[in-house]
Design a protein around this motif. Structure first.
Motif, short mmCIF file in Angstrom:
data_model
loop_
_atom_site.label_atom_id
_atom_site.label_comp_id
_atom_site.label_asym_id
_atom_site.label_seq_id
_atom_site.Cartn_x
_atom_site.Cartn_y
_atom_site.Cartn_z
N PRO A 194 -69.07 -82.67 -34.93
CA PRO A 194 -68.49 -81.65 -35.81
C PRO A 194 -67.06 -82.06 -36.18
CG PRO A 194 -69.41 -80.66 -33.83
CD PRO A 194 -69.41 -82.13 -33.62
N ILE A 236 -64.53 -80.43 -37.13
CA ILE A 236 -63.43 -79.60 -36.63
C ILE A 236 -63.09 -79.97 -35.18
CG2 ILE A 236 -64.81 -77.65 -35.82
CD1 ILE A 236 -62.58 -76.07 -37.56
N VAL A 237 -64.13 -80.33 -34.41
CA VAL A 237 -63.90 -80.76 -33.03
C VAL A 237 -63.12 -82.07 -33.02
CG1 VAL A 237 -65.05 -81.60 -30.96
CG2 VAL A 237 -65.95 -79.61 -32.15
N THR A 266 -59.55 -81.50 -33.94
CA THR A 266 -58.83 -80.88 -32.84
C THR A 266 -58.49 -81.89 -31.76
OG1 THR A 266 -60.22 -78.97 -33.25
CG2 THR A 266 -58.88 -78.93 -31.29
N MET A 322 -65.48 -70.15 -38.91
CA MET A 322 -64.27 -69.89 -38.14
C MET A 322 -63.25 -69.08 -38.93
SD MET A 322 -63.33 -73.26 -36.11
CE MET A 322 -64.66 -74.04 -35.24
N TYR A 366 -63.50 -70.52 -30.33
CA TYR A 366 -63.05 -71.91 -30.44
C TYR A 366 -61.54 -71.97 -30.66
CZ TYR A 366 -62.77 -76.68 -32.17
OH TYR A 366 -62.44 -77.99 -32.34
N ILE A 368 -58.49 -73.40 -28.08
CA ILE A 368 -57.47 -74.41 -28.37
C ILE A 368 -56.08 -73.84 -28.10
CG2 ILE A 368 -56.47 -75.89 -30.13
CD1 ILE A 368 -59.11 -75.63 -31.61
N PHE A 388 -63.67 -74.92 -24.50
CA PHE A 388 -63.61 -75.81 -25.66
C PHE A 388 -64.79 -76.78 -25.62
CE2 PHE A 388 -62.19 -79.84 -27.49
CZ PHE A 388 -61.87 -79.42 -28.76
N THR A 411 -67.87 -77.15 -28.16
CA THR A 411 -68.19 -78.44 -28.77
C THR A 411 -69.67 -78.76 -28.61
OG1 THR A 411 -65.97 -79.21 -28.28
CG2 THR A 411 -67.63 -80.88 -28.75
N TYR A 462 -71.60 -76.46 -31.00
CA TYR A 462 -71.52 -76.84 -32.42
C TYR A 462 -72.28 -78.13 -32.70
CZ TYR A 462 -68.16 -73.32 -33.86
OH TYR A 462 -67.56 -72.14 -34.19
N THR A 463 -72.14 -79.10 -31.80
CA THR A 463 -72.83 -80.37 -32.00
C THR A 463 -74.33 -80.15 -32.04
OG1 THR A 463 -71.08 -81.37 -30.72
CG2 THR A 463 -73.00 -82.72 -31.16
#
Lengths: 524, 321
Positions: free
Chosen positions: A358, A360-361, A364, B260, B275, B279, B287, B291, B294-295
């Motif tokens: 992703p 956005i990851v 970040t 988001m 998310y 952060i 986090f 991840t 989302y992945t």
């Protein structure tokens, strides 16, 4: 009969045309090359041309807005004039950017706002100026009072307030030398900066608020104090009232303009507390009246310059990313597509895995790891470049699969051309149009992602010299219902950029590849 | 059978990608310095837990522990700051409902509208309806979603006062995500999300349908005596749905991921907001959990699209051999 035609004597023959050698006629029209052809097609698409012009205008704005503004640079800020609406004196004559806001005000609030204009008229503390007389004053923030409405048992006046004059008076502590300077400046220009200090007594509910110059009770009602000490509340009386000043006066009854406020015992170092009309103080400090065509942002920077800097950043990042992507994607895709087989399989797997991350990851993680070491913008660029080229690479790969078995490639190979020559000289130029298009369509995506990351605060771009459109929007997001222009201008700019780059990219794609018209799109 | 083999191959490849990505992310996340809270007691507790969980061992060993915990106990780590000492899996599951609901509403709202507008534009190709819809689509696709968010907030909340500016909290709405009050407060984010989705679907539908409308079998259908409407619905639309349907299916999977920005603006306590929080508070286990989530969603959406093509379109199934 046969003889007649078979035995024609030689001398009967003659050359039709003096025996000259024939050549092909040289072409009278110009040859139309691939790019010329694409350009001609591009020009015919009205939307794309308009988009290109708008982009050019935005770029010109980003470049020239700071250059034309010679009075101050983009790090100029004024905390008292933060979140102010657009104001331009020349344009206000035709009714735009006049620096006014509409508000609903209670009677008490209206008197408070009117008092700024009344106080500004009365620099000597003589008093006796009625609110009607002060309506025409240059420093009167109330520009228009609408008809009274009744709402929930109290009267509400819809008023038009000049956003900059509304600041009114402030207290400042200045060195003695500056005090003398201001007095001299006042005499030269005839503009009044220094106003009488206010007495800290029972009629002043808040001694730090310089706008409370008239006598009021603790609930901020304006008071009239009789000779016997009895007080009565001054009524609005249809905008016909006179306020009683609460100025600090010396024994002779003259208003006091400064007070010793520390800063050393010697007269040279002494600091004075003064009460200044901020509008004129601003003029004294800067030498010009406050004018901001797009207003000011939440910290008091000129929004026009902030926008210019945000646009510059967005476009530079987008351009840089798309050029790098073009380069990496072209090389990677060319190798994949040309060699095929196992090479292709392995390289596809790698890009598959990368594209599964992703974005956005990724952004970040890059920020958390590298922002402190190499800076915010470089780590943002790394994140964009790491996965951004995959789209371009797959376009190039497809093109190479299409062209690599065509006759001219086989011919070149038969003639002994090396792989590198075939790739760069024979196949690549043929797919250049598609490649350029795909990297042009990357631009809106980069602009969007950059603004999204800075909006969410994942990337921190706001400082005194640079900012990003996303940062401007996120600054505005908490307070924008009161000052919509903070949201309006950045939102318009970013929407325009996105729309125009998408149209521009689509125009390019149609120009380079008319067969693909309208089947696929950019991104949203 | 061939189809089955294809699916298995794709799933295995997906798992490989997933594994590699998670490994890389894990290493990058664990390399970040960890901060302890200022509260001394809590800091001591957390530090002891870190020691016990092996956070001070080499990263390779940590990764082994991480995998072991996932496979044996379905333990993805612990939230240290967002919801102190709660399992990260529970934290994310708690936030799924609002994310899914908002996106589901928006999908259910935008799919019919998007399809209808797309069909209208394709049928009226090059007439004013088409020009209008296509221009609007182009603009609506390009404008970023947060601009819509501010627009709907400005008009429907600030100017008209019809809807609340942000989504109500769970306690406010009577403790249920499905209560009418909750639905009412979700209308604005749903609207903000829908503009882009409607436009995207509309453009895609128009492009696919115009292509099928001009194909030869349409001519054949008309010569056989079908009316234009019949031919369009039974032949053109059915064929156009072949690429459209996988797209819709994949958007149903992506609703788990959510947006988001929309969650941030409307303060929806969803996965995206989690998310951002993770952060801001540097809550690395959460986090990492986000991840992973989302992945997985991203990869799953991609593979489902590819596989559903095969199920929907026999031509592709044949081509696979």
């Amino acid at each position: 009969m046969d003889d007649k035609f078979n035995k024609i004597p030689k001398d009967k023959f003659e050359f039709a045309d003096g025996g000259d050698v024939y050549h092909d006629k040289s072409l009278s029209t110009k040859p139309v090359g691939y790019f010329r052809d694409a350009f001609n097609r591009f020009r015919k698409s009205k939307a794309a041309v308009v988009a290109a012009i708008i982009i050019a205008l935005i770029v010109l704005f980003a470049i020239f807005a700071p250059l034309f503004n010679t009075r101050y640079d983009s790090s100029f800020m004024d905390p008292y004039y933060a979140r102010k609406v657009p104001r331009n004196i020349a344009l206000s004559k035709i009714g735009i950017a006049d620096g006014t806001v509409s508000r609903d005000s209670s009677e008490k609030g209206l008197i408070y706002n009117l008092s700024i204009g009344i106080g500004a008229e009365d620099g000597e503390g003589k008093g006796g100026i009625s609110s009607k007389d002060a309506m025409d004053g240059y420093y009167q923030p109330v520009k228009k009072i609408g008809d009274k409405k009744q709402s929930a048992g109290s009267s509400i006046y819809p008023i038009k307030l000049e956003n900059y004059l509304e600041v009114g008076f402030i207290y400042r502590q200045i060195p003695r030398s500056q005090y003398a300077e201001i007095v001299e400046w006042q005499n030269q220009t005839g503009l009044r900066v220094l106003y009488p200090l206010v007495a800290d007594n029972g009629y002043c509910p808040d001694p730090t608020e310089a706008n409370y110059w008239y006598k009021m009770d603790s609930r901020l009602n304006p008071l009239r104090v009789g000779a016997d000490g009895k007080t009565s509340v001054i009524s609005y009386n249809d905008n016909n009232f006179t306020l009683e000043d609460n100025y600090l006066r010396d024994e002779a009854g003259n208003p006091v303009y400064y007070q010793y406020a520390g800063g050393g015992s010697s007269a040279e170092n002494a600091e004075y507390k003064v009460r200044v009309l901020y509008y004129n103080y601003y003029r004294y400090v800067n030498g010009f009246e406050p004018q901001y065509l797009f207003g000011t942002d939440s910290q008091g920077y000129d929004l026009a310059l902030r926008l210019a800097s945000g646009i510059k950043l967005s476009l530079l990042v987008a351009l840089f990313v798309s050029v790098i992507n073009l380069f990496i994607g072209a090389v990677y895709g060319a190798i994949e597509g040309y060699y095929g087989g196992k090479t292709d399989l392995i390289m596809e797997r790698i890009s598959d895995i990368l594209s599964g991350m992703p974005f956005i990851v990724l952004a970040t993680l890059f920020q958390l790891h590298f922002a402190a070491k190499v800076g915010v913008i470089p780590s943002l660029l790394f994140a964009f470049v790491l996965t951004g080229w995959i789209g371009t690479a797959s376009t190039v790969r497809t093109q190479f699969y299409r062209f690599k078995n065509q006759e001219y490639v086989l011919a070149a190979r038969t003639l002994g051309a090396r792989d590198r020559r075939i790739i760069w000289k024979h196949i690549f130029p043929n797919s250049l149009g598609m490649i350029i298009t795909s990297s042009a369509l990357v631009i809106p995506g980069v602009i969007f992602n950059e603004s999204m990351l800075s909006f969410l605060g994942i990337v921190n771009l706001g400082n005194s010299s640079t900012t990003s459109l996303g940062t401007l929007l996120s600054d505005a997001s908490a307070i924008w219902t009161n000052c919509p222009h903070l949201m309006l201008f950045p939102a318009i700019v970013i929407s325009l950029l996105m729309i125009c780059f998408n149209l521009f990219g689509n125009g390019l794609r149609d120009a380079f590849n008319p067969g693909l018209r309208g089947t696929e799109g950019g991104n949203g | 059978m061939r189809m089955f083999k294809y699916v298995v191959k794709r799933v295995l490849l997906m798992l490989l990608s997933f594994f590699v990505i998670i490994t890389v992310c894990f290493v990058l996340v664990r390399m970040l310095p960890r901060n302890l809270p200022t509260d001394k007691n809590l800091a001591a507790v957390i530090e002891a837990r870190w020691e016990a969980l092996g956070y001070n061992k080499p990263i390779i060993v940590q990764y082994g522990i991480y995998l072991k915990n996932i496979f044996t106990a379905w333990d993805f780590g612990t939230s240290w700051y967002i919801s102190t000492l709660t399992p990260a899996w529970d934290v994310i599951v708690d936030r799924l409902a609002p994310t899914v609901l908002v996106n589901l509403y928006s999908l259910l709202f935008s799919i019919p509208i998007g399809l209808l507008l797309g069909i209208l534009a394709a049928v009226k190709k090059n007439k004013w309806q088409d020009t209008f819809i296509s221009t609007a689509t182009m603009i609506f696709i390009s404008v970023p979603s947060y601009v819509y968010a501010f627009l709907v907030q400005y008009f429907f909340y600030y100017k008209l006062g019809w809807f609340p500016a942000i989504v109500s909290s769970l306690a406010d709405a009577g403790g249920s995500w499905l209560s009418p009050k909750m639905f009412y407060s979700m209308i604005l984010p749903v609207l903000a999300l829908s503009f882009g989705e409607i436009a995207g679907l509309c453009r895609y539908t128009r492009a696919e349908l115009t292509e099928t409308l001009t194909s030869d079998y349409m001519l054949l259908a008309r010569t056989k005596g079908l009316t234009r409407g019949q031919a369009t619905v039974r032949h053109a639309l059915r064929n156009a749905m072949v690429p459209i349907l996988p797209m819709i299916i994949s958007s149903f999977i992506s609703i788990l991921g959510g947006s988001m920005i929309i969650e941030q603006i409307f303060s929806i306590p969803g996965v995206g907001k989690l998310y951002i929080q993770s952060i801001q508070l540097l809550d690395y286990d959460v986090f990492m959990m986000d991840t992973v989530f989302y992945t997985f969603i991203g990869l799953l959406a991609g593979i489902v699209v590819d596989i559903s093509y095969g199920f929907i379109d026999p031509r592709i199934r044949m081509g696979e051999r």
